[in-house]
Design a protein around this motif. Structure first.
Motif, mmCIF file in Angstrom:
data_model
loop_
_atom_site.group_PDB
_atom_site.id
_atom_site.type_symbol
_atom_site.label_atom_id
_atom_site.label_comp_id
_atom_site.label_asym_id
_atom_site.label_seq_id
_atom_site.Cartn_x
_atom_site.Cartn_y
_atom_site.Cartn_z
ATOM 1 N N LEU A 137 1.022 -1.437 -0.023
ATOM 2 C CA LEU A 137 0.102 -0.267 -0.327
ATOM 3 C C LEU A 137 0.795 1.437 0.123
ATOM 4 C CD1 LEU A 137 -3.201 1.377 0.015
ATOM 5 C CD2 LEU A 137 -2.987 1.318 2.888
ATOM 6 N N LEU A 140 2.663 1.764 -4.223
ATOM 7 C CA LEU A 140 1.080 2.335 -4.566
ATOM 8 C C LEU A 140 1.101 4.182 -3.786
ATOM 9 C CD1 LEU A 140 -0.776 -0.611 -3.940
ATOM 10 C CD2 LEU A 140 -0.083 0.006 -6.504
ATOM 11 N N LEU A 141 0.553 4.099 -2.612
ATOM 12 C CA LEU A 141 0.391 5.235 -2.586
ATOM 13 C C LEU A 141 1.590 6.601 -3.002
ATOM 14 C CD1 LEU A 141 -1.445 5.015 0.836
ATOM 15 C CD2 LEU A 141 -2.915 5.765 -1.290
ATOM 16 N N VAL A 145 -1.849 6.369 -6.958
ATOM 17 C CA VAL A 145 -3.304 6.167 -7.682
ATOM 18 C C VAL A 145 -3.866 7.417 -8.305
ATOM 19 C CG1 VAL A 145 -1.798 3.653 -6.577
ATOM 20 C CG2 VAL A 145 -4.026 5.683 -5.314
ATOM 21 N N VAL A 150 -6.376 -0.299 -10.413
ATOM 22 C CA VAL A 150 -5.622 -0.848 -9.648
ATOM 23 C C VAL A 150 -6.698 -2.519 -9.366
ATOM 24 C CG1 VAL A 150 -4.389 -1.899 -7.406
ATOM 25 C CG2 VAL A 150 -4.556 0.644 -8.397
ATOM 26 N N SER A 165 -7.940 3.042 1.463
ATOM 27 C CA SER A 165 -6.566 4.398 1.521
ATOM 28 C C SER A 165 -6.687 4.526 -0.296
ATOM 29 C CB SER A 165 -5.769 3.689 2.119
ATOM 30 O OG SER A 165 -5.890 3.597 3.372
ATOM 31 N N LEU A 166 -6.833 3.502 -0.914
ATOM 32 C CA LEU A 166 -6.483 3.658 -3.135
ATOM 33 C C LEU A 166 -7.559 4.577 -3.342
ATOM 34 C CD1 LEU A 166 -5.294 -0.035 -3.601
ATOM 35 C CD2 LEU A 166 -3.861 1.809 -3.851
ATOM 36 N N ARG A 167 -8.570 4.059 -3.186
ATOM 37 C CA ARG A 167 -9.922 4.938 -3.514
ATOM 38 C C ARG A 167 -9.768 6.427 -3.120
ATOM 39 N NH1 ARG A 167 -14.126 -0.142 -2.734
ATOM 40 N NH2 ARG A 167 -13.544 -0.666 -4.946
ATOM 41 N N GLY A 171 -7.730 6.069 -6.704
ATOM 42 C CA GLY A 171 -7.352 5.095 -7.325
ATOM 43 C C GLY A 171 -8.823 4.460 -7.847
ATOM 44 N N VAL A 173 -10.169 0.359 -7.767
ATOM 45 C CA VAL A 173 -9.655 -0.514 -7.312
ATOM 46 C C VAL A 173 -10.765 -1.652 -7.880
ATOM 47 C CG1 VAL A 173 -9.308 -2.215 -5.559
ATOM 48 C CG2 VAL A 173 -8.404 0.569 -5.784
#
Length: 384
Positions: A137, A140-141, A145, A150, A165-167, A171, A173
């Motif tokens: 993670l 990626l951050l 992203v 992803v 966290s990605l969203r 990003g 997902v």
């Protein structure tokens, strides 16, 4: 070589202890490791893992990725990654999936997953040395992203905060669900494991996945045993988890768990080998060293198996060593106790025979029984 070492070799650090295993996968391996160290093992898969080769959900997700390749693919488990490639082969789209994966940034969580990726003829872009999704993670951050897609190969394990966290960082997902967790086909072993937990007949229960821990608690709730199971796991029965993600459902119920520093089966077993003997009660009784374990007793380093009724009496006597315990109190401690105090005498006679040194337990006429604690120790425990 002193006696203790000889005993360890002869009996193993877990002799006299009973350990529950909830794993569906690799249960045999874990059971063998525990038995080799002397433990009695009760296996009850808390769930079964159903491969999704015949599942439309995985097929749809795979076709979508082939049609519109993501920027990044995260492979989280070796068994899941292999299962995905095998399923795609079965549908006749294996080559197209591999081609897609060759053209994207492929992150493999840890050495095992890296092995599965390479076995499929692919090369990962990056892999952390640890098996930490947190490191994946972080990477990626750090790269950013925002506006990137992803794809995340899921394996039924909850990944707290990962997707969110990605969203939040912009990003998109896409989940690739390779396996589904289902309740076990036969619930009886799990019910027995729960009964043994509540009865304190287990010394430890091992968990190797969060869904298994959640499944055990859910079943306890269905049977109206949740409060009792939680109390047992907070006190007398040690919940041993392979890692922090596995422990999440237990910790949510206020259950503290023990975990090895390295999230592997070997270190998990080593941890149990340290924890359980450390919790056993060791007392100087009638000139002998008596160590009281889950279903057996070490008398001067000699392991003696004791029937459940006898262990119940012994644990009760050891709670206040040297003090007289009445027959009525001992009767209450007997499993499935009736009202006939004669049952105490029968169980006591068997216990003395099993221990091999009858005078460890003294009969105090008209009052009950006591552990014949050595005089020096007697003074120590008198005030306790």
């Amino acid at each position: 070589m002193h006696d203790g070492q000889h005993d360890e070799a002869q009996y193993g650090p877990l002799s006299g202890f009973t350990v529950g295993v909830t794993a569906a996968r690799r249960a045999e391996e874990l059971g063998t490791l525990l038995r080799r160290r002397g433990a009695a093992v009760v296996h009850a898969p808390a769930l079964r893992i159903v491969p999704l080769a015949d599942d439309g959900e995985l097929l749809a997700a795979t076709e979508e990725l082939i049609a519109d390749a993501p920027d990044v693919v995260v492979a989280t488990t070796a068994i899941g990654f292999r299962g995905w490639i095998e399923a795609a082969d079965g549908w006749g789209i294996g080559d197209r999936l591999l081609e897609t994966l060759r053209g994207v940034e492929l992150l493999a969580r840890g050495p095992k997953v890296k092995g599965a990726v390479r076995a499929a003829g692919l090369t990962e872009t990056w892999s952390p040395a640890s098996e930490s999704m947190a490191e994946v993670l972080e990477r990626l951050l750090a790269q950013g992203v925002d506006g990137r897609r992803v794809a995340l190969q899921l394996h039924g394990e909850p990944l707290p905060g990962f997707v969110e966290s990605l969203r939040e960082a912009g990003g998109e997902v896409v989940g690739v669900p390779v396996y589904r967790w289902m309740p076990p086909e036969d619930i009886a072993p799990l019910d027995r494991l729960l009964d043994l937990t509540v009865a304190r007949a287990l010394d430890a229960v091992t968990f190797t996945s969060a869904p298994a821990a959640a499944s055990l608690l859910r079943r306890a709730e269905e049977r109206g045993l949740l409060a009792e199971a939680v109390t047992a796991l907070r006190g007398d029965v040690v919940p041993a988890c392979v890692g922090p993600v596995t422990a999440v459902p237990l910790q949510a119920r206020g259950i503290d768990t023990v975990q090895p520093e390295r999230f592997r089966l070997g270190p998990l077993v080593q941890l149990i080998c340290r924890e359980l003997p450390a919790r056993a009660r060791t007392l100087p009784v009638a000139g002998h060293r008596v160590e009281i374990r889950g279903h057996a007793v070490l008398v001067d380093e000699e392991l003696r198996a004791v029937p459940p009724a006898g262990m119940a009496l012994l644990h009760t006597l050891a709670r206040r060593p040297g003090w007289v315990v009445s027959r009525s109190d001992l009767l209450r401690a007997l499993p499935g106790s009736g009202t006939d105090e004669h049952a105490v005498e029968t169980a006591m006679a068997r216990l003395r025979t099993a221990l091999g040194v009858p005078r460890l337990i003294q009969t105090v006429v008209k009052r009950g029984y006591r552990l014949a604690l050595d005089p020096a120790a007697d003074a120590k425990y008198a005030g306790s």
